[in-house]
Scaffold this active site. Structure first.
Site, mmCIF file in Angstrom:
data_model
loop_
_atom_site.group_PDB
_atom_site.id
_atom_site.type_symbol
_atom_site.label_atom_id
_atom_site.label_comp_id
_atom_site.label_asym_id
_atom_site.label_seq_id
_atom_site.Cartn_x
_atom_site.Cartn_y
_atom_site.Cartn_z
ATOM 1 C CG ASN A 9 -1.726 1.220 1.392
ATOM 2 O OD1 ASN A 9 -1.780 2.053 0.497
ATOM 3 N ND2 ASN A 9 -2.382 1.352 2.543
ATOM 4 C CD1 TRP A 10 3.375 0.917 -2.830
ATOM 5 C CD2 TRP A 10 3.531 2.067 -4.741
ATOM 6 N NE1 TRP A 10 4.067 0.134 -3.729
ATOM 7 C CE2 TRP A 10 4.184 0.818 -4.907
ATOM 8 C CE3 TRP A 10 3.503 2.952 -5.825
ATOM 9 C CZ2 TRP A 10 4.804 0.447 -6.099
ATOM 10 C CZ3 TRP A 10 4.117 2.579 -7.022
ATOM 11 C CH2 TRP A 10 4.765 1.340 -7.147
ATOM 12 C CE LYS A 11 -0.039 3.051 4.843
ATOM 13 N NZ LYS A 11 0.087 3.114 6.289
ATOM 14 C CG HIS A 98 -5.595 1.784 5.388
ATOM 15 N ND1 HIS A 98 -5.156 2.683 6.332
ATOM 16 C CD2 HIS A 98 -4.572 0.922 5.176
ATOM 17 C CE1 HIS A 98 -3.919 2.371 6.673
ATOM 18 N NE2 HIS A 98 -3.532 1.308 5.984
ATOM 19 C CD GLU A 100 -2.765 5.266 6.900
ATOM 20 O OE1 GLU A 100 -2.759 5.302 5.666
ATOM 21 O OE2 GLU A 100 -1.866 4.715 7.577
ATOM 22 C CD GLU A 170 -3.199 -2.548 7.325
ATOM 23 O OE1 GLU A 170 -2.118 -2.793 6.777
ATOM 24 O OE2 GLU A 170 -3.825 -1.490 7.144
ATOM 25 N N GLY A 176 2.829 2.183 10.891
ATOM 26 C CA GLY A 176 3.766 3.295 10.751
ATOM 27 C C GLY A 176 4.479 3.671 12.041
ATOM 28 C CB SER A 216 5.670 -1.853 11.981
ATOM 29 O OG SER A 216 5.244 -0.528 12.232
ATOM 30 N N GLY A 237 3.116 -1.104 4.314
ATOM 31 C CA GLY A 237 3.181 0.323 4.036
ATOM 32 C C GLY A 237 4.609 0.743 3.732
ATOM 33 N N GLY A 238 5.304 1.239 4.744
ATOM 34 C CA GLY A 238 6.641 1.814 4.561
ATOM 35 C C GLY A 238 7.605 0.938 3.778
#
Ligand code: 13P
Length: 254
Positions: A9-11, A98, A100, A170, A176, A216, A237-238
């Protein structure tokens, strides 16, 4: 056997050139990997979906997903994107729910149920995210919160719909933050979810649905998390923003 999945997920990261470069790097880096049993999914932002598809769309090992979509077919929803639009550029998978989106854009369980319906009517696959916040876990409410999230958005589905659903647990406190759920915490929740699905939709559905862990996940901790029997992969993510890390995660699941 359940499908293993590594999804990035490149957000809201990377402009068009950087997105194309990352997609190309991933395509190159996975060339020598044995990835037959793993679905590899990347989810760039809306503006970068089409350029990325044009570049790596021929690479059948990589699937492209959208990070969100609106539930309506079309209409006066300024700034939103409909399922048909996403599909018209060849994208058939969407991330929904998600944390977010829930936190910053007030997505409700009701809206998510509608989005899931729209996706399924369009024969799209859904990566459905859910998970508890830190306070829920500290108060030992994490199982009931997850149960409510799943019931409200997904329990109206028919057993056959589940072929198109990928679940992504999640825990919000792990997203994150550098803090992951322990492999045991992930396994415990995933087994709980599978039991819920078994009770409602039958053992077949429960055993077939891929349940991803997100929060993470890094090359250093992935192997242990992915080795748990009810963890079928990760929503990343990251670490998905670096081709070498993302490739290492794909390796970790083999
Ligand atoms: P991080 O891997 O950066 O914690 O993000 C997880 C996530 O939110 C994936 O959807």
């Amino acid at each position: 056997m359940r499908t293993k999945i590594v999804a990035g997920n490149w957000k809201m990261n990377l402009d068009v050139e950087a997105s194309k470069k990352l997609a190309m790097d991933i395509s190159t880096d996975i060339q020598n990997l044995e990835t037959n049993n793993t679905r590899i999914i990347i989810a760039p932002t809306f503006t970068n979906l089409y350029p990325v598809i044009n570049l790596v769309g021929m690479d059948t090992r990589i699937e492209i997903a959208a990070q969100n979509m609106h539930q309506a077919k079309s209409g006066a929803y300024t700034g939103e994107i409909a399922a048909d639009m996403i599909q018209s550029i060849g994208v058939n998978t969407v991330i929904l729910g998600h944390s977010e989106r829930r936190t910053y854009f007030n997505e409700t369980d009701k809206a998510l149920a509608e989005k899931v319906n729209t996706a399924l009517q369009n024969r799209m696959d859904v990566i459905f995210c859910f998970g508890e916040v830190l306070e829920d876990r500290q108060q030992n409410n994490h199982f009931s919160i997850v149960e409510i999230q799943l019931k409200k958005a997904l329990f109206h589905l028919k057993p056959q719909d589940w072929k198109h659903i990928i679940l992504a647990y999640e825990p919000v406190w792990a997203i994150g933050t550098g803090e992951t759920a322990t492999p045991e915490q992930a396994q415990e929740m995933h087994a709980f979810i599978r039991n819920l699905l078994s009770a409602k939709f039958g053992e077949n559905v429960a055993q077939e649905v891929s349940i991803l862990y997100g929060g993470s996940v890094k090359p250093a901790n992935a192997k242990e998390i992915f080795s748990k029997p009810d963890v079928d992969g990760g929503l990343i993510g990251g670490a998905a923003l670096h081709s070498q890390d993302f490739t290492a995660l794909i390796q970790a699941i083999q």
